[in-house]
Design a protein around this motif. Structure first.
Motif, PDB file in Angstrom:
ATOM      1  N   TYR A 155       0.952  -1.038   0.019  1.00  0.00           N
ATOM      2  CA  TYR A 155       0.003  -0.151   0.034  1.00  0.00           C
ATOM      3  C   TYR A 155       0.905   1.013  -0.089  1.00  0.00           C
ATOM      4  CZ  TYR A 155      -3.403   3.485   1.548  1.00  0.00           C
ATOM      5  OH  TYR A 155      -4.185   4.658   1.682  1.00  0.00           O
ATOM      6  N   ALA A 156       1.918   1.229   0.899  1.00  0.00           N
ATOM      7  CA  ALA A 156       2.657   2.375   0.834  1.00  0.00           C
ATOM      8  C   ALA A 156       3.800   2.356  -0.176  1.00  0.00           C
ATOM      9  CB  ALA A 156       3.475   2.445   2.215  1.00  0.00           C
ATOM     10  N   LYS A 157       4.107   1.286  -0.819  1.00  0.00           N
ATOM     11  CA  LYS A 157       4.943   1.138  -1.778  1.00  0.00           C
ATOM     12  C   LYS A 157       6.384   1.409  -1.188  1.00  0.00           C
ATOM     13  CE  LYS A 157       2.267   1.876  -5.832  1.00  0.00           C
ATOM     14  NZ  LYS A 157       2.199   2.720  -7.177  1.00  0.00           N
ATOM     15  N   SER A 158       6.743   0.705  -0.026  1.00  0.00           N
ATOM     16  CA  SER A 158       7.707   0.885   0.633  1.00  0.00           C
ATOM     17  C   SER A 158       8.383  -0.187   1.433  1.00  0.00           C
ATOM     18  CB  SER A 158       7.660   1.974   1.484  1.00  0.00           C
ATOM     19  OG  SER A 158       6.649   1.873   2.523  1.00  0.00           O
ATOM     20  N   ILE A 159       9.608  -0.171   2.122  1.00  0.00           N
ATOM     21  CA  ILE A 159      10.253  -1.311   2.837  1.00  0.00           C
ATOM     22  C   ILE A 159       9.821  -0.568   4.211  1.00  0.00           C
ATOM     23  CG2 ILE A 159      12.209  -2.506   3.671  1.00  0.00           C
ATOM     24  CD1 ILE A 159      11.044  -3.586   1.179  1.00  0.00           C
ATOM     25  N   VAL A 160       9.111  -1.138   5.133  1.00  0.00           N
ATOM     26  CA  VAL A 160       8.988  -0.822   6.340  1.00  0.00           C
ATOM     27  C   VAL A 160       9.677  -1.584   7.543  1.00  0.00           C
ATOM     28  CG1 VAL A 160       7.166  -0.309   8.276  1.00  0.00           C
ATOM     29  CG2 VAL A 160       6.650   0.266   5.772  1.00  0.00           C
ATOM     30  N   LEU A 166      12.003   2.589   5.892  1.00  0.00           N
ATOM     31  CA  LEU A 166      13.436   2.417   5.641  1.00  0.00           C
ATOM     32  C   LEU A 166      13.453   3.009   4.375  1.00  0.00           C
ATOM     33  CD1 LEU A 166      16.032   1.423   6.717  1.00  0.00           C
ATOM     34  CD2 LEU A 166      15.505  -0.691   5.499  1.00  0.00           C
ATOM     35  N   VAL A 167      12.644   2.614   3.220  1.00  0.00           N
ATOM     36  CA  VAL A 167      13.011   2.888   1.793  1.00  0.00           C
ATOM     37  C   VAL A 167      11.713   2.899   1.105  1.00  0.00           C
ATOM     38  CG1 VAL A 167      14.050   1.948  -0.529  1.00  0.00           C
ATOM     39  CG2 VAL A 167      15.176   1.577   1.636  1.00  0.00           C
ATOM     40  N   SER A 168      11.579   4.110   0.489  1.00  0.00           N
ATOM     41  CA  SER A 168      10.273   4.397  -0.476  1.00  0.00           C
ATOM     42  C   SER A 168      10.549   4.676  -1.733  1.00  0.00           C
ATOM     43  CB  SER A 168       9.235   5.246   0.522  1.00  0.00           C
ATOM     44  OG  SER A 168       9.872   6.488   0.637  1.00  0.00           O
ATOM     45  N   HIS A 169      11.758   5.586  -2.119  1.00  0.00           N
ATOM     46  CA  HIS A 169      12.110   6.192  -3.236  1.00  0.00           C
ATOM     47  C   HIS A 169      13.554   5.729  -3.729  1.00  0.00           C
ATOM     48  CE1 HIS A 169       8.764   8.620  -1.808  1.00  0.00           C
ATOM     49  NE2 HIS A 169       8.832   9.276  -3.143  1.00  0.00           N
ATOM     50  N   TYR A 170      13.677   5.807  -5.135  1.00  0.00           N
ATOM     51  CA  TYR A 170      15.143   5.661  -5.644  1.00  0.00           C
ATOM     52  C   TYR A 170      15.356   6.593  -6.649  1.00  0.00           C
ATOM     53  CZ  TYR A 170      19.161   4.095  -7.992  1.00  0.00           C
ATOM     54  OH  TYR A 170      20.379   4.112  -8.472  1.00  0.00           O
ATOM     55  N   ASP A 171      16.365   7.534  -6.813  1.00  0.00           N
ATOM     56  CA  ASP A 171      16.426   8.503  -7.434  1.00  0.00           C
ATOM     57  C   ASP A 171      15.482   9.554  -7.768  1.00  0.00           C
ATOM     58  OD1 ASP A 171      18.129   9.697  -9.476  1.00  0.00           O
ATOM     59  OD2 ASP A 171      17.666   8.449 -11.259  1.00  0.00           O
ATOM     60  N   GLY A 172      14.579   9.684  -6.767  1.00  0.00           N
ATOM     61  CA  GLY A 172      13.623  10.645  -6.765  1.00  0.00           C
ATOM     62  C   GLY A 172      12.299  10.099  -6.995  1.00  0.00           C
ATOM     63  N   ARG A 173      12.282   9.003  -7.469  1.00  0.00           N
ATOM     64  CA  ARG A 173      10.980   8.165  -7.968  1.00  0.00           C
ATOM     65  C   ARG A 173      10.504   7.302  -6.611  1.00  0.00           C
ATOM     66  NH1 ARG A 173      11.615   7.099 -14.289  1.00  0.00           N
ATOM     67  NH2 ARG A 173      12.224   9.240 -14.940  1.00  0.00           N
ATOM     68  N   ILE A 174       9.127   7.217  -6.437  1.00  0.00           N
ATOM     69  CA  ILE A 174       8.685   6.322  -5.672  1.00  0.00           C
ATOM     70  C   ILE A 174       8.891   4.636  -6.053  1.00  0.00           C
ATOM     71  CG2 ILE A 174       6.194   6.347  -6.411  1.00  0.00           C
ATOM     72  CD1 ILE A 174       5.452   6.338  -3.389  1.00  0.00           C
ATOM     73  N   MET A 221      19.220  -3.546  -3.422  1.00  0.00           N
ATOM     74  CA  MET A 221      19.788  -3.923  -2.148  1.00  0.00           C
ATOM     75  C   MET A 221      20.023  -2.546  -1.162  1.00  0.00           C
ATOM     76  SD  MET A 221      24.122  -4.308  -2.864  1.00  0.00           S
ATOM     77  CE  MET A 221      24.377  -4.277  -0.991  1.00  0.00           C
ATOM     78  N   PHE A 222      19.811  -2.859   0.068  1.00  0.00           N
ATOM     79  CA  PHE A 222      19.776  -1.544   1.039  1.00  0.00           C
ATOM     80  C   PHE A 222      21.187  -2.011   1.841  1.00  0.00           C
ATOM     81  CE2 PHE A 222      19.257   0.831   4.882  1.00  0.00           C
ATOM     82  CZ  PHE A 222      19.226   2.038   4.408  1.00  0.00           C
ATOM     83  N   ASP A 223      22.085  -1.165   2.094  1.00  0.00           N
ATOM     84  CA  ASP A 223      23.272  -1.664   2.868  1.00  0.00           C
ATOM     85  C   ASP A 223      23.288  -0.375   3.872  1.00  0.00           C
ATOM     86  OD1 ASP A 223      25.668  -2.117   4.358  1.00  0.00           O
ATOM     87  OD2 ASP A 223      26.714  -2.588   2.637  1.00  0.00           O
ATOM     88  N   PRO A 224      22.853  -0.828   5.208  1.00  0.00           N
ATOM     89  CA  PRO A 224      22.652   0.163   6.576  1.00  0.00           C
ATOM     90  C   PRO A 224      24.125   0.172   7.091  1.00  0.00           C
ATOM     91  CG  PRO A 224      22.201  -2.177   7.134  1.00  0.00           C
ATOM     92  CD  PRO A 224      22.220  -2.280   5.682  1.00  0.00           C
ATOM     93  N   ASN A 225      25.156  -0.460   6.713  1.00  0.00           N
ATOM     94  CA  ASN A 225      26.540  -0.102   7.178  1.00  0.00           C
ATOM     95  C   ASN A 225      27.244   0.835   6.446  1.00  0.00           C
ATOM     96  OD1 ASN A 225      26.216  -2.829   8.841  1.00  0.00           O
ATOM     97  ND2 ASN A 225      26.216  -3.689   6.756  1.00  0.00           N
ATOM     98  N   GLU A 226      26.628   1.203   5.491  1.00  0.00           N
ATOM     99  CA  GLU A 226      27.383   2.485   4.698  1.00  0.00           C
ATOM    100  C   GLU A 226      26.762   3.867   5.000  1.00  0.00           C
ATOM    101  OE1 GLU A 226      28.142   1.933   0.707  1.00  0.00           O
ATOM    102  OE2 GLU A 226      28.094  -0.142   0.621  1.00  0.00           O
TER     103      GLU A 226
END
Length: 319
Positions: free
Chosen positions: A97-102, A120-128, A165-170
């Motif tokens: 629904y939110a088009k995101s990683i929660v 945590l993540v909802s957009h990439y390069d300015g786009r949902i 991929m989302f790297d929280p260590n960077e």
């Protein structure tokens, strides 16, 4: 390899391995999504999102011997979680629904309420995002997810699905933790199921509408190379995937519409090795398979979710 005929009914189903039996664990009026292993739940350790009702539920053993397990609500939200992965007692949810990683923490043993869920993540390069479908996480906390949108939103004509991929260590923008990177961007036909190899060096993705399994290999570190690991034939396409925790074999749930042909659903076993094909196929009496995951004692039980008419069904079998 000779085929073993289907047993009658839904109680137990034979596979091509001869002795393997799938037993019906439970039925639910809730639409159920892909399963996830959750070690904090104990021996069974299986979570299932309820599609469209904002819930994530666990499979609970029956208190009375002989009765079937039930579903227990462990998380509720105003969103629509469609898949879940677990790191200790933190859940990473694909919210369609939110088009995101929660990210959502569970209550501790003293019952203290966790902080509110956060995006945590909802957009990439300015786009949902189109709408994450499946998610997994490695031991370093790196999150991998498919972004294919709703069923049919990305297909052979409109190949706009992605893998991230989302790297929280960077360190990210403005010093914020975490960097989001595409492994494949706006070029896939309904990417859905995702899992890591046994040693976490490879990422496997079900490209549903292309009826194939993709493999992403990291070499050198930070650079991913994609290729076709296996091309299926017949049916709609692979929908979910799990890696056997002991031998590294890949268990792929193949999806087909129940009203298209009166056939069977199957979970195929693919060894993670070069020059090998399908080693075994386990058959189920309905075709709309949505999820596979290993749980139970030592994670040696395979759980499968499927849609049977107006109900969802969960099966299990030792592997």
């Amino acid at each position: 390899m000779p085929q073993t005929p289907l047993s009658e009914g839904f109680g137990s189903v034979s596979g091509m391995s001869g002795s393997t039996k799938f037993d019906e664990v439970l039925r639910s009026d809730y639409p159920l999504g892909p399963l996830a292993y959750a070690p904090f739940l104990g021996d069974d350790g299986i979570l299932i999102p309820g599609l469209g009702n904002g819930r994530v539920m666990s499979v609970e053993k029956a208190a009375v011997p002989g009765e079937k397990p039930t579903l227990k609500n462990v998380y509720s939200s105003s969103g629509s979680p469609s898949a879940v992965a677990v790191n200790t007692k933190t859940m990473y949810l694909c919210d369609s629904y939110a088009k995101s990683i929660v990210v959502a923490d569970l209550p501790d043993e003293e019952g203290v309420s966790p902080p509110p869920p956060r995006t945590l993540v909802s957009h990439y390069d300015g786009r949902i995002l189109k709408g994450p479908n499946s998610v997994c996480i490695d031991q370093r906390g790196v999150i991998y997810f498919t972004d294919g949108g709703s069923f049919g939103e990305s297909d052979l004509i409109n190949k706009t699905g992605s893998v991230f991929m989302f790297d929280p260590n960077e360190e990210g923008v403005d010093g914020q933790p975490g960097v989001l990177r595409p492994l494949a961007l706006n070029c896939l036909a309904y990417p859905c199921g995702i899992c890591l190899s046994q040693d976490e060096s490879q990422v496997f993705v079900c490209e549903g509408a292309n009826n194939r399994l993709l493999r992403f290999v990291q070499h050198p570190r930070g650079v991913f190379h994609c290729s076709v690991f296996h091309q299926f034939s017949g049916g709609f396409g692979p929908r979910a995937i799990a890696c056997h925790p002991a031998n590294g074999d890949l268990y792929v749930a193949r999806f087909e519409f129940n009203d298209v042909s009166r056939s069977y659903g199957s979970v195929c076993v693919l060894p993670n090795a070069p020059n090998t094909g399908i080693r075994a196929e386990f058959r189920l009496p309905v075709q709309e398979l949505y999820g596979v995951a290993f749980g139970g004692v030592l994670r040696r039980t395979l759980f499968v979710t499927a849609r049977d008419g107006a109900q969802s069904v969960v099966w299990s079998s030792p592997m």
